[in-house]
Design a protein around this motif. Sequence first.
Motif, mmCIF file in Angstrom:
data_model
loop_
_atom_site.group_PDB
_atom_site.id
_atom_site.type_symbol
_atom_site.label_atom_id
_atom_site.label_comp_id
_atom_site.label_asym_id
_atom_site.label_seq_id
_atom_site.Cartn_x
_atom_site.Cartn_y
_atom_site.Cartn_z
ATOM 1 N N LYS A 264 4.563 -67.878 28.464
ATOM 2 C CA LYS A 264 5.343 -67.226 29.538
ATOM 3 C C LYS A 264 4.421 -66.713 30.634
ATOM 4 O O LYS A 264 4.684 -66.893 31.831
ATOM 5 C CB LYS A 264 6.131 -66.046 28.949
ATOM 6 C CG LYS A 264 7.601 -66.368 28.802
ATOM 7 C CD LYS A 264 8.387 -65.193 28.267
ATOM 8 C CE LYS A 264 9.533 -65.742 27.447
ATOM 9 N NZ LYS A 264 9.993 -64.882 26.381
ATOM 10 N N ILE A 265 3.343 -66.053 30.234
ATOM 11 C CA ILE A 265 2.407 -65.501 31.227
ATOM 12 C C ILE A 265 1.823 -66.627 32.082
ATOM 13 O O ILE A 265 1.784 -66.541 33.323
ATOM 14 C CB ILE A 265 1.256 -64.716 30.530
ATOM 15 C CG1 ILE A 265 1.809 -63.489 29.800
ATOM 16 C CG2 ILE A 265 0.190 -64.307 31.546
ATOM 17 C CD1 ILE A 265 0.774 -62.708 28.993
ATOM 18 N N GLU A 268 4.357 -68.000 34.473
ATOM 19 C CA GLU A 268 4.584 -67.018 35.544
ATOM 20 C C GLU A 268 3.475 -67.131 36.598
ATOM 21 O O GLU A 268 3.746 -67.211 37.798
ATOM 22 C CB GLU A 268 4.494 -65.623 34.919
ATOM 23 C CG GLU A 268 5.672 -64.708 35.169
ATOM 24 C CD GLU A 268 5.498 -63.484 34.288
ATOM 25 O OE1 GLU A 268 6.280 -63.364 33.337
ATOM 26 O OE2 GLU A 268 4.550 -62.685 34.518
ATOM 27 N N ASP A 269 2.227 -67.149 36.132
ATOM 28 C CA ASP A 269 1.087 -67.255 37.053
ATOM 29 C C ASP A 269 1.122 -68.571 37.827
ATOM 30 O O ASP A 269 0.865 -68.608 39.026
ATOM 31 C CB ASP A 269 -0.243 -67.152 36.283
ATOM 32 C CG ASP A 269 -0.461 -65.748 35.732
ATOM 33 O OD1 ASP A 269 0.298 -64.833 36.121
ATOM 34 O OD2 ASP A 269 -1.382 -65.560 34.905
ATOM 35 N N SER A 271 3.637 -70.382 38.580
ATOM 36 C CA SER A 271 4.794 -70.557 39.471
ATOM 37 C C SER A 271 4.462 -70.152 40.913
ATOM 38 O O SER A 271 5.154 -70.553 41.844
ATOM 39 C CB SER A 271 5.987 -69.759 38.950
ATOM 40 O OG SER A 271 5.711 -68.390 39.098
ATOM 41 N N LYS A 272 3.365 -69.385 41.092
ATOM 42 C CA LYS A 272 2.965 -68.990 42.456
ATOM 43 C C LYS A 272 2.450 -70.198 43.246
ATOM 44 O O LYS A 272 2.555 -70.259 44.459
ATOM 45 C CB LYS A 272 1.886 -67.913 42.392
ATOM 46 C CG LYS A 272 2.434 -66.591 41.879
ATOM 47 C CD LYS A 272 1.320 -65.605 41.551
ATOM 48 C CE LYS A 272 1.843 -64.537 40.603
ATOM 49 N NZ LYS A 272 0.828 -64.062 39.674
#
Length: 348
Positions: A264-265, A268-269, A271-272
Amino acid sequence: MKILAIDTSCDETSVSVTSRDNIISNKISSQIEIHKKWGGVVPSIARRMHEENIDIVVKDALRGAKVSLSDIDVFAVTQGPGLSIALEVGIKKIKEFVEMYKKPVVAVNHMEGHIYSTLSHNKNGNPKVKYGFPLLALLVSGGHTELVLMKDHGVYEILGRTLDDAVGEAYDKVARMLEIGYPGGPILEQIAKDGDEDRFPLPIPMTKIRTTDMSYSGLKTAVLYLTQKIFTKDLKPKEKKQMICDIAASFQKSAIDQLLIKTKIVLEDLSKDYKIKDIILAGGVSANMALRKSFRKNFGKKYRIHFPTDKKLSGDNAGMIGVAAYHNILRNNFTNIKNLERDPNLSL
Ligand code: KG4
Ligand code: ZN
C-alpha cells in the motif's frame, strides 16, 4: 525460436523448452524428499542431486517438446541468485551445449524469471494476460521479499525489501518450530486453515513508522517466545494441536499483513509519478491462497493482480527462465560465454 533453459538455483533441477512467451515443456525434478530428512536444503546434497539428474531432465524436457538439442536456437540458464554450488551445475551443462551446438546463450536472473512466471502461458492453466508498464511486482520466495517497480522489460527498481529473513524463510522456520514438517510454507498454510488467527496476536514488524523496509526475523522470534511460554509439559496433545493451528494462523496473518501494508505504501508513493495498473505476485510464496485472496480483496478493484495460475510456475522452474530469456533476446541482451559465471547474490 526455441529456447532450452535450465534452473538449478536451489533444490529443483528444472529444464524447459519455450518459444516466445509460451512454455512448451517444463520438467522439474524435486529434491524435497531428500532434504526433508535434514529439515532444510543441504547445498552439497543439492549439487550432487542436480549432477545426477540433469541429463535425465534435459532429455525429458526435449521429449516433452518433441524436439532435439539440434533444434534449439538459444540456450538460457539461471546465473543467480541462488546456492552457488547448485547454480554451477546448470551453468556447466549449458556451457557444454553452447560449445557443442555453437548457439547463443542468455544468463538469466532467477528473480526476473519469477516475474515472467506470471506473464508466460502454457497448456496447464497459465493463460495469456494483459499487462502494461510500469507495473509493481511483489517477489516472495525462500530467499527474497522485494517490491519491485518494473518500468519496462528489463528495467527494475527495488522500492522495498526485507532487512533480514525472507517471508518464505520465515514460514519454513516457524514450521520447524511448530514441528509440522517440511517444506514448511505449504504445510503451514494448510494448518492455518484450522486455526484462530486472533487467539495469539503477533506483531506486524516494521509498521510503527512509515517505511517500505520489511522484516521477518522479529516475527519469527515472537513465535519462538510464544511457543516457549504456552507449550507447557502438562499440555494435552489435543490442546497443543489446536494451539499449533492457532499460532500458524496468527503468524500467517502478520506475515501477510506486513506485505499488504508495504505494498500500500509503495503504491501510494508511486501514484504521484506513475499510473500503475498491474500488480504481480511471484515466487514460491505466491502459491499461498491466503496471500492471493488478500491481494485480490485489497487491491483487486483498482489493479489487475497477476500470479501464476499453474501451480508449477509459482515454485522454481526453468519455464519462467526461458520466457525471461526471450525478453532479454528481444533487447539483444546475450551473454558472452567466456563471462558466464554463477552469481549467487545477483540483484535485479
Ligand atoms: O521461489 P521458491 O520456490 O524458491 C526460492 O527461490 O526461494 O520459494 C520457496 C519458498 C519456500 O520458503 C516455501 O516454504 C515457500 O516458498 N512456499 C510457501 C508456499 N509454497 C511455497 N510459503 C507459504 N505458503 C505456500 N503455500
Ligand atoms: Zn525461486
